[in-house]
Motif scaffolding. Sequence first.
Motif, PDB file in Angstrom:
ATOM      1  N   TYR A 168      83.858  31.598 -48.271  1.00 11.34           N
ATOM      2  CA  TYR A 168      83.497  32.562 -49.309  1.00 11.34           C
ATOM      3  C   TYR A 168      84.253  32.145 -50.564  1.00 11.34           C
ATOM      4  O   TYR A 168      85.467  32.349 -50.663  1.00 11.34           O
ATOM      5  N   GLY A 169      83.542  31.521 -51.502  1.00  9.78           N
ATOM      6  CA  GLY A 169      84.222  30.958 -52.658  1.00  9.78           C
ATOM      7  C   GLY A 169      85.160  29.855 -52.207  1.00  9.78           C
ATOM      8  O   GLY A 169      84.751  28.917 -51.521  1.00  9.78           O
ATOM      9  N   ASN A 170      86.423  29.984 -52.556  1.00  9.08           N
ATOM     10  CA  ASN A 170      87.429  28.988 -52.157  1.00  9.08           C
ATOM     11  C   ASN A 170      88.266  29.453 -50.973  1.00  9.08           C
ATOM     12  O   ASN A 170      89.404  29.003 -50.790  1.00  9.08           O
ATOM     13  N   GLN A 171      87.723  30.337 -50.153  1.00 11.18           N
ATOM     14  CA  GLN A 171      88.452  30.843 -48.986  1.00 11.18           C
ATOM     15  C   GLN A 171      87.660  30.528 -47.724  1.00 11.18           C
ATOM     16  O   GLN A 171      86.485  30.870 -47.614  1.00 11.18           O
ATOM     17  N   TRP A 172      88.335  29.869 -46.775  1.00  8.51           N
ATOM     18  CA  TRP A 172      87.708  29.564 -45.495  1.00  8.51           C
ATOM     19  C   TRP A 172      88.210  30.551 -44.445  1.00  8.51           C
ATOM     20  O   TRP A 172      89.139  31.328 -44.697  1.00  8.51           O
ATOM     21  N   LEU A 173      87.622  30.529 -43.279  1.00 11.90           N
ATOM     22  CA  LEU A 173      87.781  31.620 -42.332  1.00 11.90           C
ATOM     23  C   LEU A 173      89.211  31.846 -41.856  1.00 11.90           C
ATOM     24  O   LEU A 173      89.555  32.950 -41.440  1.00 11.90           O
ATOM     25  N   GLY A 174      90.046  30.829 -41.882  1.00 14.40           N
ATOM     26  CA  GLY A 174      91.427  30.999 -41.447  1.00 14.40           C
ATOM     27  C   GLY A 174      92.330  31.621 -42.488  1.00 14.40           C
ATOM     28  O   GLY A 174      93.518  31.868 -42.214  1.00 14.40           O
ATOM     29  N   ASN A 175      91.800  31.906 -43.671  1.00 12.82           N
ATOM     30  CA  ASN A 175      92.601  32.457 -44.757  1.00 12.82           C
ATOM     31  C   ASN A 175      93.206  33.807 -44.359  1.00 12.82           C
ATOM     32  O   ASN A 175      92.534  34.669 -43.784  1.00 12.82           O
ATOM     33  N   ALA A 176      94.475  33.993 -44.685  1.00 12.42           N
ATOM     34  CA  ALA A 176      95.184  35.222 -44.296  1.00 12.42           C
ATOM     35  C   ALA A 176      94.557  36.467 -44.911  1.00 12.42           C
ATOM     36  O   ALA A 176      94.745  37.577 -44.387  1.00 12.42           O
ATOM     37  N   ALA A 177      93.803  36.318 -46.008  1.00 18.95           N
ATOM     38  CA  ALA A 177      93.155  37.469 -46.629  1.00 18.95           C
ATOM     39  C   ALA A 177      92.179  38.147 -45.674  1.00 18.95           C
ATOM     40  O   ALA A 177      91.878  39.338 -45.816  1.00 18.95           O
ATOM     41  N   PHE A 178      91.683  37.389 -44.690  1.00 18.63           N
ATOM     42  CA  PHE A 178      90.702  37.936 -43.760  1.00 18.63           C
ATOM     43  C   PHE A 178      91.357  38.482 -42.476  1.00 18.63           C
ATOM     44  O   PHE A 178      90.653  38.908 -41.559  1.00 18.63           O
ATOM     45  N   ASP A 179      92.684  38.465 -42.415  1.00 13.31           N
ATOM     46  CA  ASP A 179      93.375  38.876 -41.195  1.00 13.31           C
ATOM     47  C   ASP A 179      93.016  40.294 -40.737  1.00 13.31           C
ATOM     48  O   ASP A 179      92.819  40.513 -39.531  1.00 13.31           O
ATOM     49  N   PRO A 180      92.930  41.294 -41.629  1.00 15.31           N
ATOM     50  CA  PRO A 180      92.592  42.637 -41.136  1.00 15.31           C
ATOM     51  C   PRO A 180      91.233  42.697 -40.448  1.00 15.31           C
ATOM     52  O   PRO A 180      91.063  43.429 -39.467  1.00 15.31           O
ATOM     53  N   VAL A 181      90.279  41.917 -40.947  1.00 19.23           N
ATOM     54  CA  VAL A 181      88.944  41.901 -40.351  1.00 19.23           C
ATOM     55  C   VAL A 181      88.990  41.201 -38.996  1.00 19.23           C
ATOM     56  O   VAL A 181      88.438  41.691 -38.004  1.00 19.23           O
ATOM     57  N   PHE A 182      89.663  40.057 -38.936  1.00 17.65           N
ATOM     58  CA  PHE A 182      89.750  39.335 -37.664  1.00 17.65           C
ATOM     59  C   PHE A 182      90.568  40.108 -36.634  1.00 17.65           C
ATOM     60  O   PHE A 182      90.299  40.016 -35.431  1.00 17.65           O
ATOM     61  N   ALA A 183      91.541  40.882 -37.096  1.00 18.96           N
ATOM     62  CA  ALA A 183      92.306  41.703 -36.153  1.00 18.96           C
ATOM     63  C   ALA A 183      91.383  42.721 -35.475  1.00 18.96           C
ATOM     64  O   ALA A 183      91.493  42.969 -34.263  1.00 18.96           O
ATOM     65  N   GLU A 184      90.482  43.316 -36.241  1.00 18.40           N
ATOM     66  CA  GLU A 184      89.547  44.271 -35.660  1.00 18.40           C
ATOM     67  C   GLU A 184      88.535  43.572 -34.748  1.00 18.40           C
ATOM     68  O   GLU A 184      88.199  44.083 -33.673  1.00 18.40           O
ATOM     69  N   LEU A 185      88.066  42.411 -35.158  1.00 23.99           N
ATOM     70  CA  LEU A 185      87.151  41.653 -34.305  1.00 23.99           C
ATOM     71  C   LEU A 185      87.845  41.244 -33.008  1.00 23.99           C
ATOM     72  O   LEU A 185      87.235  41.251 -31.929  1.00 23.99           O
TER      73      LEU A 185
END
Length: 355
Positions: A168-185
């Motif tokens: 998403y733009g310059n952020q790939w899936l391992g980016n810490a910004a996505f941690d809250p979403v991956f924690a729920e998943l």
Amino acid sequence: MHDSSKNGGTTRRAFMAATAALGVAAATPAAADASSTRRHQKPAKGLRIDAHHHFVPPGYVERGGPLPVFRTWSVQRSLEDMDRAEVDASVLSVTTPVLQVLAEDGNMMSRQLIRRCNDFGAQLVADHPGRFGLFAAIPLTDVEGSLREIEYAFDTLKADGIGLFTSYGNQWLGNAAFDPVFAELNRRKAVVYTHPVAPPWGSAIPQVNIALIEYGTDTTRAIASMIFAGASQRYPDVKMIFSHGGGTIPFLVRRFIREAAGNPALATLLPGGFMPELNRFYFDVAQIPSRPALAALREIAPASRMLFGTDFPYLTAAEHVTGIEQSGLFDTWERRAIDANIASLLPRLAESVAR
């Protein structure tokens, strides 16, 4: 051909579902001799589920949607293509570029369009029992919106999993910004299907379609991001599916193995090395129904980690069935496994097919 009746196929479907739950295809002995080995048994027709099958929600094309092939999409065309190749069910997902662009904006328009896409996909599942599953979309850069849509997708729509883009733009899936979403998943032990996108800098070769090179490369970036940023370890219960045979991973895996072992910081992060993390993932075979690509994938992943996929409507299911068989790389049992592996990840869909 696929038996679309709900009565005549009941016995066969129940048998397939029971065996598919184990992640393998059904089989019957070729002879009564109890000492016959597996290689001397004749596999029965098992489940064939397409893990990579696109649909076009209303209004999607009008927003500047995908290639012209999507303008002729219909649910009837999906079903006809599935029937020609004896595909029992397909897991629906939306593709680029509309949701990609809006998801990067992180605005309410993104939430609204994604909700309409998911509602439409869920309606297709309901209208055609046993034929479709759904990977619901979420606006990943919008954490609050993503968490709301995950709850709605699983608890209300009963979606089979979540569909993400590789970046998403310059952020790939391992980016810490996505941690809250991956924690729920991870909490939900979710199946997450990923589809590649074009990077924001565009194509280095403007004469050709950007997808030809950049999609495979962006898949590799996403896999590397998940592993080298530690996300694959932080969220071990998320079952990740990467499209198109893992992109260019088979050709770069030796470099990644050496980097994980030779870089002190990575050696600490990945004490078991690169391959144990890569082995957590699944790879669909969409767009790679040829011997060179399948042979490369087979070097890094067993058949048990491969999933049948077609990228419909860009390619057909029949092209993939024929290509896998003619590659000469897989015996009958392995081909049946590739066809059915996703059933063990999506038990609700497998049970629906069996009814």
